[in-house]
Design a protein around this motif. Structure first.
Motif, PDB file in Angstrom:
ATOM      1  N   PRO A  82       1.465  -6.608  -2.410  1.00 50.20           N
ATOM      2  CA  PRO A  82       2.227  -5.376  -2.158  1.00 50.20           C
ATOM      3  C   PRO A  82       2.286  -4.977  -0.687  1.00 50.20           C
ATOM      4  CG  PRO A  82       0.714  -5.072  -3.984  1.00 50.20           C
ATOM      5  CD  PRO A  82       0.398  -6.403  -3.375  1.00 50.20           C
ATOM      6  N   GLU A  83       1.290  -5.387   0.098  1.00 50.61           N
ATOM      7  CA  GLU A  83       1.316  -5.025   1.508  1.00 50.61           C
ATOM      8  C   GLU A  83       2.263  -5.888   2.337  1.00 50.61           C
ATOM      9  OE1 GLU A  83      -2.590  -7.250   0.689  1.00 50.61           O
ATOM     10  OE2 GLU A  83      -1.308  -5.843  -0.328  1.00 50.61           O
ATOM     11  N   SER A  84       2.894  -6.886   1.707  1.00 54.36           N
ATOM     12  CA  SER A  84       3.899  -7.673   2.420  1.00 54.36           C
ATOM     13  C   SER A  84       5.172  -6.845   2.488  1.00 54.36           C
ATOM     14  CB  SER A  84       4.157  -9.002   1.715  1.00 54.36           C
ATOM     15  OG  SER A  84       4.857  -8.808   0.519  1.00 54.36           O
ATOM     16  N   ALA A  85       5.850  -6.975   3.585  1.00 52.54           N
ATOM     17  CA  ALA A  85       7.055  -6.167   3.761  1.00 52.54           C
ATOM     18  C   ALA A  85       8.079  -6.908   4.612  1.00 52.54           C
ATOM     19  CB  ALA A  85       6.692  -4.831   4.394  1.00 52.54           C
ATOM     20  N   PRO A  86       8.606  -8.047   4.154  1.00 50.22           N
ATOM     21  CA  PRO A  86       9.604  -8.736   4.961  1.00 50.22           C
ATOM     22  C   PRO A  86      10.786  -7.820   5.267  1.00 50.22           C
ATOM     23  CG  PRO A  86       8.928 -10.092   3.126  1.00 50.22           C
ATOM     24  CD  PRO A  86       8.332  -8.733   2.920  1.00 50.22           C
ATOM     25  N   ASP A  87      11.109  -7.733   6.538  1.00 50.96           N
ATOM     26  CA  ASP A  87      12.278  -6.981   7.000  1.00 50.96           C
ATOM     27  C   ASP A  87      12.266  -5.507   6.614  1.00 50.96           C
ATOM     28  OD1 ASP A  87      13.241  -9.388   8.046  1.00 50.96           O
ATOM     29  OD2 ASP A  87      14.161  -9.900   6.132  1.00 50.96           O
ATOM     30  N   THR A  88      11.104  -4.939   6.397  1.00 49.91           N
ATOM     31  CA  THR A  88      11.025  -3.512   6.108  1.00 49.91           C
ATOM     32  C   THR A  88      10.011  -2.874   7.029  1.00 49.91           C
ATOM     33  OG1 THR A  88       9.321  -3.777   4.418  1.00 49.91           O
ATOM     34  CG2 THR A  88      11.610  -3.806   3.663  1.00 49.91           C
ATOM     35  N   MET A  89      10.082  -1.576   7.135  1.00 46.95           N
ATOM     36  CA  MET A  89       9.152  -0.849   7.984  1.00 46.95           C
ATOM     37  C   MET A  89       8.070  -0.246   7.100  1.00 46.95           C
ATOM     38  SD  MET A  89       9.961   2.312  10.516  1.00 46.95           S
ATOM     39  CE  MET A  89      10.089   3.558   9.248  1.00 46.95           C
ATOM     40  N   ILE A  90       6.847  -0.343   7.539  1.00 46.01           N
ATOM     41  CA  ILE A  90       5.742   0.274   6.818  1.00 46.01           C
ATOM     42  C   ILE A  90       5.625   1.708   7.308  1.00 46.01           C
ATOM     43  CG2 ILE A  90       3.260   0.227   6.395  1.00 46.01           C
ATOM     44  CD1 ILE A  90       3.392  -2.806   6.879  1.00 46.01           C
ATOM     45  N   GLU A  91       5.747   2.641   6.401  1.00 43.12           N
ATOM     46  CA  GLU A  91       5.680   4.054   6.767  1.00 43.12           C
ATOM     47  C   GLU A  91       4.354   4.630   6.304  1.00 43.12           C
ATOM     48  OE1 GLU A  91       7.946   8.221   5.673  1.00 43.12           O
ATOM     49  OE2 GLU A  91       8.995   6.352   5.394  1.00 43.12           O
ATOM     50  N   ARG A  92       3.708   5.363   7.185  1.00 44.96           N
ATOM     51  CA  ARG A  92       2.444   6.014   6.863  1.00 44.96           C
ATOM     52  C   ARG A  92       2.592   7.500   7.127  1.00 44.96           C
ATOM     53  NH1 ARG A  92       0.962   2.054   4.187  1.00 44.96           N
ATOM     54  NH2 ARG A  92      -0.090   0.322   5.160  1.00 44.96           N
ATOM     55  N   ARG A  93       2.240   8.323   6.133  1.00 43.83           N
ATOM     56  CA  ARG A  93       2.259   9.775   6.309  1.00 43.83           C
ATOM     57  C   ARG A  93       0.932  10.349   5.866  1.00 43.83           C
ATOM     58  NH1 ARG A  93       7.401  11.923   3.255  1.00 43.83           N
ATOM     59  NH2 ARG A  93       7.203  10.064   1.999  1.00 43.83           N
ATOM     60  N   ARG A  94       0.550  11.418   6.511  1.00 44.41           N
ATOM     61  CA  ARG A  94      -0.657  12.135   6.109  1.00 44.41           C
ATOM     62  C   ARG A  94      -0.272  13.069   4.958  1.00 44.41           C
ATOM     63  NH1 ARG A  94      -0.705  12.578  11.762  1.00 44.41           N
ATOM     64  NH2 ARG A  94      -0.118  14.774  11.594  1.00 44.41           N
ATOM     65  N   GLU A  96      -0.545  16.176   4.463  1.00 42.43           N
ATOM     66  CA  GLU A  96       0.109  17.439   4.867  1.00 42.43           C
ATOM     67  C   GLU A  96       1.565  17.242   5.305  1.00 42.43           C
ATOM     68  OE1 GLU A  96      -2.317  15.955   8.416  1.00 42.43           O
ATOM     69  OE2 GLU A  96      -2.661  16.173   6.278  1.00 42.43           O
ATOM     70  N   GLU A  97       1.971  15.990   5.500  1.00 43.00           N
ATOM     71  CA  GLU A  97       3.358  15.702   5.896  1.00 43.00           C
ATOM     72  C   GLU A  97       4.281  15.513   4.696  1.00 43.00           C
ATOM     73  OE1 GLU A  97       2.744  13.392  10.101  1.00 43.00           O
ATOM     74  OE2 GLU A  97       2.528  12.226   8.256  1.00 43.00           O
ATOM     75  N   THR A  98       3.730  15.465   3.506  1.00 40.79           N
ATOM     76  CA  THR A  98       4.552  15.281   2.315  1.00 40.79           C
ATOM     77  C   THR A  98       4.924  16.609   1.715  1.00 40.79           C
ATOM     78  OG1 THR A  98       2.641  15.079   0.867  1.00 40.79           O
ATOM     79  CG2 THR A  98       3.489  13.047   1.815  1.00 40.79           C
ATOM     80  N   ALA A  99       6.013  16.625   0.991  1.00 43.27           N
ATOM     81  CA  ALA A  99       6.468  17.884   0.370  1.00 43.27           C
ATOM     82  C   ALA A  99       5.844  18.076  -0.982  1.00 43.27           C
ATOM     83  CB  ALA A  99       7.965  17.884   0.240  1.00 43.27           C
TER      84      ALA A  99
END
Length: 99
Positions: A82-94, A96-99
């Motif tokens: 699952p941690e593979s991400a060909p041609d995609t960006m890995i997004e990390r949020r804390r 408190e940044e989620t709705a």
């Protein structure tokens, strides 16, 4: 049957250390695409998936079976690693940044 791509499978951009990526490559046969394909029955599934859908027929495909094989490989790779991400960006949020 179409000749297979024998290149190692691409994990794309990951946050894994080189040692962790190497362990994952060995564990999932990513440097041995034939073994990966056989374990996941990619060839059998590609035969079924290579039948183009009506909307795909319009666009056409030079090699529907090879195209299906690559889509299935990518799907299987993302499922197994699952941690593979060909041609995609890995997004990390804390939290408190989620709705």
């Amino acid at each position: 049957m179409t000749p297979r791509n024998e290149e190692p499978l691409d994990l794309g951009a990951t946050e894994m250390s080189p040692a962790e990526e190497n362990r994952v490559r060995v564990e999932h046969d990513l440097d041995r695409p034939r073994v990966f394909d056989e374990r996941n029955a990619v060839d059998d599934r590609a035969e079924t998936r290579s039948t183009l859908l009506p909307e795909e027929e319009h666009a056409g495909s030079a090699d529907p079976e090879a195209q299906a094989r690559e889509v299935l490989r990518d799907s299987d790779l993302r499922t197994e690693v699952p941690e593979s991400a060909p041609d995609t960006m890995i997004e990390r949020r804390r939290p408190e940044e989620t709705a």
